[in-house]
Design an enzyme around this catalytic site. Structure first.
Site: not given
Length: 247
Positions: A29, A97-98, A193, A223
């Site tokens: 994202f 992540s996304m 994160d 992250h």
């Protein structure tokens, strides 16, 4: 006609033609393919066919991202999946992540996927849920959460609130269907994160129905672990995981 927002240098999609095993790679994202390219190059070097799509509205300008929906992001990753289907007999999917959320989405929808690798995948982010109805158009950037001070992620300097609403919807859809996933799953989670709470990975581990699942803690990355100190751990463990799944 010139594009209103050209693709940023380094944010282009990448493709490597290799053997009949394909690896689909998704960035996250507000990020870009730059965060995943080192993985793509390593998997191509190992002989695999690799596809790293640029998600719709990403890698250009945050105002363009604002005009896209989670359905557009799904469409981008499904297009990559179809590209690999035309060339490969076996497909693995990995995402950060996304990108991890989208990886889970694909595994829920396409049971023929051979295995998935998720890196700090997002299925619930209370901070985002809290700000999705903020009375502003843009929020601060969330990109480049990296422990290594010498590395920077190519990501947007602002986050559209409208886009936050879209990822919240996507996470909810994916979270509700985790039990539908039965393929082998490898989960990487950074101990620290500042974007996605590490507890997301435990929920994924607990809720997938996969008989083969493994979680690896990354001790030395934030992250964006794919660009951080644990990059080689992710690459090496993924190659081992794929090798085992193919046997």
């Amino acid at each position: 006609m010139a594009e209103k927002y050209p693709v940023l240098e380094g944010a282009e999609p990448f493709y490597f033609e290799g053997n009949k095993v394909g690896i689909l790679i998704s960035h996250g994202f507000t990020g870009s393919t730059q965060s995943m390219r080192p993985l793509g190059e390593a998997y191509a070097k190992a002989g695999y066919t690799v596809c790293g799509p640029r998600l719709n509205g990403h890698g250009t300008h945050y105002e363009e991202m604002e005009t896209t929906t989670y359905a557009d992001w799904i469409a981008s990753i499904e297009e990559g999946y179809q590209w690999l289907k035309e060339r490969c007999d076996t497909i693995f999917v990995t995402g950060l992540s996304m990108g991890g959320t989208l990886t889970l989405y694909l595994a829920e929808k396409y049971p023929d996927i051979k295995g998935i690798i998720v890196i700090n995948a997002a299925i619930e982010i209370p901070d985002m849920e809290a700000v999705q109805h903020a009375n502003v158009r843009f929020l601060d950037a969330i990109g480049s959460d990296i422990k290594n001070p010498n590395v920077k992620e190519l990501a947007y300097e602002k986050t559209p609130v409208k886009s936050v609403r879209e990822i919240v919807k996507l996470m909810e859809i994916v979270k509700n269907k985790l039990s539908q996933i039965t393929c082998p799953v490898l989960i990487f989670v950074s101990e620290e994160d500042h974007v996605v709470p590490p507890g997301n990975s435990q929920i994924i581990y607990d809720q997938v129905s996969s008989p083969v699942k493994k979680m690896i803690e990354l001790k030395n990355s934030y992250h964006v672990a794919t660009l951080d100190y644990d990059q080689d751990v992710i690459i090496d463990e993924t190659l081992v995981f794929i090798d085992k799944a193919l046997k």
